[in-house]
Design a protein around this motif. Structure first.
Motif, PDB file in Angstrom:
ATOM      1  N   THR A 161       0.813  -1.213   0.000  1.00 26.53           N
ATOM      2  CA  THR A 161       0.000   0.000   0.000  1.00 26.53           C
ATOM      3  C   THR A 161       0.848   1.265   0.000  1.00 26.53           C
ATOM      4  OG1 THR A 161      -0.139  -0.156   2.407  1.00 26.53           O
ATOM      5  CG2 THR A 161      -1.956  -1.095   1.136  1.00 26.53           C
ATOM      6  N   PHE A 162       2.154   1.150   0.309  1.00 28.14           N
ATOM      7  CA  PHE A 162       3.026   2.329   0.276  1.00 28.14           C
ATOM      8  C   PHE A 162       3.024   2.953  -1.117  1.00 28.14           C
ATOM      9  CE2 PHE A 162       7.124   4.324  -0.617  1.00 28.14           C
ATOM     10  CZ  PHE A 162       7.265   5.191   0.454  1.00 28.14           C
ATOM     11  N   ALA A 163       3.057   2.095  -2.153  1.00 28.44           N
ATOM     12  CA  ALA A 163       3.087   2.596  -3.527  1.00 28.44           C
ATOM     13  C   ALA A 163       1.799   3.344  -3.881  1.00 28.44           C
ATOM     14  CB  ALA A 163       3.303   1.441  -4.499  1.00 28.44           C
ATOM     15  N   VAL A 164       0.713   3.024  -3.181  1.00 31.47           N
ATOM     16  CA  VAL A 164      -0.569   3.707  -3.427  1.00 31.47           C
ATOM     17  C   VAL A 164      -0.663   4.987  -2.605  1.00 31.47           C
ATOM     18  CG1 VAL A 164      -3.079   3.487  -3.266  1.00 31.47           C
ATOM     19  CG2 VAL A 164      -1.679   1.504  -3.943  1.00 31.47           C
ATOM     20  N   HIS A 208       1.809   6.712  -1.210  1.00 28.60           N
ATOM     21  CA  HIS A 208       2.906   7.655  -1.460  1.00 28.60           C
ATOM     22  C   HIS A 208       3.465   7.424  -2.867  1.00 28.60           C
ATOM     23  CE1 HIS A 208       2.719   8.472   2.851  1.00 28.60           C
ATOM     24  NE2 HIS A 208       2.786   7.171   3.056  1.00 28.60           N
ATOM     25  N   ALA A 209       2.625   7.622  -3.852  1.00 26.53           N
ATOM     26  CA  ALA A 209       2.974   7.281  -5.229  1.00 26.53           C
ATOM     27  C   ALA A 209       4.199   8.046  -5.728  1.00 26.53           C
ATOM     28  CB  ALA A 209       1.780   7.546  -6.143  1.00 26.53           C
ATOM     29  N   ASP A 210       4.298   9.322  -5.385  1.00 31.51           N
ATOM     30  CA  ASP A 210       5.420  10.120  -5.884  1.00 31.51           C
ATOM     31  C   ASP A 210       6.755   9.606  -5.329  1.00 31.51           C
ATOM     32  OD1 ASP A 210       3.647  11.649  -7.275  1.00 31.51           O
ATOM     33  OD2 ASP A 210       3.577  13.277  -5.809  1.00 31.51           O
ATOM     34  N   ILE A 211       6.783   9.346  -4.020  1.00 31.01           N
ATOM     35  CA  ILE A 211       8.011   8.828  -3.405  1.00 31.01           C
ATOM     36  C   ILE A 211       8.338   7.453  -3.960  1.00 31.01           C
ATOM     37  CG2 ILE A 211       9.088   8.151  -1.225  1.00 31.01           C
ATOM     38  CD1 ILE A 211       7.262  10.168   0.176  1.00 31.01           C
ATOM     39  N   SER A 212       7.306   6.628  -4.079  1.00 32.45           N
ATOM     40  CA  SER A 212       7.493   5.273  -4.611  1.00 32.45           C
ATOM     41  C   SER A 212       8.093   5.318  -6.019  1.00 32.45           C
ATOM     42  CB  SER A 212       6.153   4.539  -4.646  1.00 32.45           C
ATOM     43  OG  SER A 212       6.278   3.298  -5.305  1.00 32.45           O
ATOM     44  N   SER A 213       7.605   6.241  -6.849  1.00 37.22           N
ATOM     45  CA  SER A 213       8.100   6.334  -8.226  1.00 37.22           C
ATOM     46  C   SER A 213       9.578   6.687  -8.261  1.00 37.22           C
ATOM     47  CB  SER A 213       7.295   7.378  -9.004  1.00 37.22           C
ATOM     48  OG  SER A 213       5.952   6.974  -9.137  1.00 37.22           O
ATOM     49  N   VAL A 214       9.976   7.629  -7.404  1.00 35.12           N
ATOM     50  CA  VAL A 214      11.390   8.024  -7.368  1.00 35.12           C
ATOM     51  C   VAL A 214      12.266   6.858  -6.923  1.00 35.12           C
ATOM     52  CG1 VAL A 214      13.071   9.533  -6.229  1.00 35.12           C
ATOM     53  CG2 VAL A 214      10.876  10.461  -6.987  1.00 35.12           C
TER      54      VAL A 214
END
Length: 249
Positions: free
Chosen positions: A185-188, A190-196
């Motif tokens: 659920t972290f990727a959902v 905190h999508a911006d942080i996850s993408s980086v």
């Protein structure tokens, strides 16, 4: 002549493997059966409860945990094997005090925990096998997924197996132990942080020069694969079971 006792394995197939990467589950079965093990699958199994637990829904997660334990406890097999460090750690670590199970389920959890193993750890640490007869010609690097590494201390096991694959050239990336940014659920949330984080992971993979990146969790590899595809990079993602299932023709 003394015959080797038959090892009976019960499959725990995580939701993501079942719904998105079923071939990985089948490839794990191929490797286990190649080693002479008897494999069974209980079709009543569902989610172990990890997504609900990580989202703070502990009561709902507890219901799934109890169902899981009712199915797998005393199911007549010697071991439970799962192609995921993340889901293995949910049962082996988080079914403890954090989930606040009732006393009878704590006893079941203790018994299940002793029989539960992530796939590569089962091969290396339990069966003491590091050569499964696989062949795969490619340059491969390994991503260490967080739960497998930090909760279950799985790092060397996949590398030992890969070093014995015919034709495979194993190379290390820098920052192999750094998270890919998925985290369920972290990727959902905190999508911006996850993408980086995922983009930085892909940069490490590219710097390694590998043709293939592998690991013990399809979830991490799916996240990495998304960046690779968006950037048009030729690196492939493969779960380690998919590599170990390959035999020389």
């Amino acid at each position: 002549m003394m015959r080797r006792a038959v090892v009976r394995v019960s499959l725990f197939i995580p939701c993501l493997t079942d719904q998105v990467f079923p071939a990985t589950g089948m490839n794990m079965v191929r490797v286990l059966e190649r080693l002479g093990l008897t494999v069974s699958y209980d079709t009543r199994q569902t989610c172990c409860g990890q997504p609900a637990f990580n989202s703070g829904y502990h009561a709902e997660s507890r219901q799934l945990a109890e169902r899981f334990l009712d199915i797998f406890d005393d199911d007549g097999t010697d071991y439970i094997v799962v192609p995921s460090g993340s889901c293995a750690s949910m049962v082996m670590v988080f079914y403890g005090n954090l989930l606040e199970l009732a006393p009878e389920y704590r006893e079941k959890a203790a018994r299940v925990r002793r029989r539960m193993h992530e796939f590569t750890s089962f091969l290396v640490d339990v069966l003491h096998v590091d050569d499964v007869g696989a062949a795969f010609s490619a340059t491969v690097t390994v991503h260490d997924s967080c739960h497998a590494l930090r909760e279950l201390h799985i790092k060397e096991q996949p590398r030992r197996l890969l070093r014995r694959v015919r034709g495979l050239d194993l190379i290390e990336m820098d920052a192999a132990e750094v998270c890919c940014g998925f985290g369920g659920t972290f990727a959902v949330k905190h999508a911006d942080i996850s993408s980086v984080m995922a983009e930085e992971k892909v940069q490490s993979i590219v710097r390694s020069g590998a043709e293939v990146v592998t690991g013990v969790d399809s979830s991490c590899l799916m996240n990495i694969d998304g960046v690779l595809r968006r950037q048009g990079l030729p690196v492939r993602t493969m779960h380690i079971a998919d590599i170990l299932a390959m035999e020389a023709r």
